[in-house]
Design a protein around this motif. Structure first.
Motif: not given
Length: 491
Positions: A135-140, A245-248, A276-277, A470-471
């Motif tokens: 997850q972290c990779k795709y967000i960043i 502070d938030v969960m996805i 999963n994007d 999502a990202s």
């Protein structure tokens, strides 16, 4: 532990996480020059320096340790033999305890938090310091695409982990780690809270994503195994997630798990899973992976990717690994070639909890080992068939609507000894076999239309929020926090 009790000169035993915390604490107190050297039981080839100090193998330096002070900075679980050895050598030694390390970390966080200033930078915790994926990779990557000026730090256990050049590696327990964790406005993680949760500053913002979604293995308070590890204390479980502070959430079911299993009462955003994007954007790493592993472009790929077993982490037994994962991959390939009228190759990839503890090098001669390929989602984008047991990868790959087959023969044992299941595997929508012969028969009898209807019912019942964006949603929140910190601040 107080500064006053440390002698003028001493050795440190250990070159791992605990030793790094100790060395960072010494640096904070300007006492790192008191360390005469680092002692390890077995010195690895090329291991010469740790935290700026020379590393010695015990056998090489043992004649010099008589009457020397040695601080043992390793887990207490493995320190008994070290203490005996040092006693025999005539060394004075002190075992640093878990409480000592907790106090040191508290000192370090307090030291760097003193000024109270936060910088618009991001710290990423991926699987407690593992590599660049999930997850972290795709967000960043989405954040970087939108704003290349935002500084990103990636927390790692090992220094030689490959990262994009625009990401700064930061080693857990290092002096710089405590500084960055204390002064960064935002943290992104796909696991439960890092130690910094206890020392979180006012106006720091933490995003948690977790890393599994479907109704497979029980988690946290829902799992007897995890409840026992938490001493059957709900507050212990709640504290693990209290920093968020938030969960996805990636699905209706995932949302419920955060509330009921993680005992989380904060904000949940139903945005889908960033990892999963990839399945919705026409992105495939098929050509790159085939080139990497010398696979012909005309061939299709089967991936065998089972989940971990706790006992392997404890026993580190290679023979037991062969018993648990005793599938015949060559027969699976033959069945798939007959049913789907194509040539196939078979890959296998073990959970990182397995390959970190058990030697898998001799597991299979009939498949290509892709265990160390860093990104599971890239593999899933490239393959045509997934074979697993209880791994949440089955849910992810189902989004592609391609065939998933299950192979397992220990579901009852897993239910009793390990985490247990939200839904027993026999009731999953995928064809399954408990022996290689049974699975081959399921592959040969595979009905695509029936399979698609089962997936419709499955996703309809447990809900999925994945749509390829999502990202973007998470990155949007991150950028808003950076621009409007007061909007998300807490007293």
């Amino acid at each position: 532990m107080t500064v006053e009790i440390l002698p003028d000169r001493f050795y440190v035993y250990g070159a791992g996480h605990y030793a790094r915390i100790f060395m960072s604490w010494l640096q904070m107190n300007k006492m790192e020059n008191r360390v005469k050297g680092i002692v390890v039981t077995d010195k690895a080839e090329g291991e010469t320096v740790f935290c700026g100090c020379r590393v010695y193998g015990l056998q090489d330096i043992k004649t010099y340790l008589n009457r020397e002070m040695v601080y043992i900075a390793v887990s207490q679980d493995i320190s008994h033999g070290i203490i005996n050895e040092l006693d025999m050598l005539g060394a004075e030694n002190i075992q640093l305890t878990d409480l000592d390390f907790e106090d040191m970390e508290a000192d370090l966080f307090a030291f760097f938090s003193e000024e109270g200033k936060l910088y618009n930078q991001i710290v990423v915790w991926n699987f407690w310091g593992m590599g660049y994926y999930d997850q972290c990779k795709y967000i960043i990557e989405e954040v970087h695409k939108r704003d290349k000026d935002i500084k990103v730090y990636w927390v790692l256990k090992e220094e030689n982990t490959a990262l994009p050049e625009w990401i700064e590696p930061i080693i857990i327990g290092s002096y710089e780690y405590y500084m960055v964790m204390s002064r960064s406005r935002l943290l992104v993680t796909n696991v439960n809270s890092p130690s910094s949760c206890k020392f979180k500053q006012k106006n720091q913002y933490y995003i948690y994503t977790w890393h599994g979604m479907g109704p497979s293995k029980r988690l946290e308070w829902d799992s007897p195994l995890h409840r026992a590890k938490a001493g059957n204390d709900k507050e212990v479980v709640k504290r693990r997630w209290s920093g968020a502070d938030v969960m996805i959430a990636g699905s209706n079911f995932c949302h419920e798990v955060y509330r009921n299993s993680f005992l989380y009462d904060g904000v949940i955003e139903d945005w889908g899973y960033p990892r999963n994007d990839i399945f919705f954007k026409g992105v495939s790493f098929e050509d790159a992976i085939k080139d990497r592993y010398n696979i012909g472009k005309e061939k299709k790929i089967i991936l065998y990717a089972p989940t971990f077993r706790n006992e392997l982490m404890e026993s580190r037994d290679t023979d037991r690994l062969q018993e648990i994962y005793d599938i015949d991959l060559s027969l699976i390939r033959e069945a798939a070639e007959k049913r789907f009228a194509s040539e196939f190759v078979v890959m296998y990839r073990f959970h990182n909890y397995v390959y970190r503890y058990v030697d898998i090098s001799s597991y299979q001669q009939n498949g290509i080992d892709v265990t160390y390929y860093p990104d599971m989602q890239e593999l899933l984008s490239a393959i045509d068939i997934l074979v697993t047991d209880y791994s949440s990868s089955m849910w992810d790959f189902s989004l592609k609507r391609k065939p998933v087959f299950l192979y397992y023969h220990d579901a009852e044992e897993y239910e009793e000894k390990y985490q247990g299941f939200y839904v027993f595997p026999d009731n999953y929508p995928y064809p399954k076999g408990h022996t290689t012969e049974e699975l081959c028969n399921e592959i040969l009898a595979f009905d695509g239309d029936v399979y698609q209807k089962r997936l419709d019912e499955w996703f309809g019942k447990y809900g999925t929020y994945d749509d390829g964006h999502a990202s973007e949603r998470v990155a949007g929140r991150i950028l808003d926090v950076m621009k409007n910190p007061a909007k998300y601040g807490k007293g």
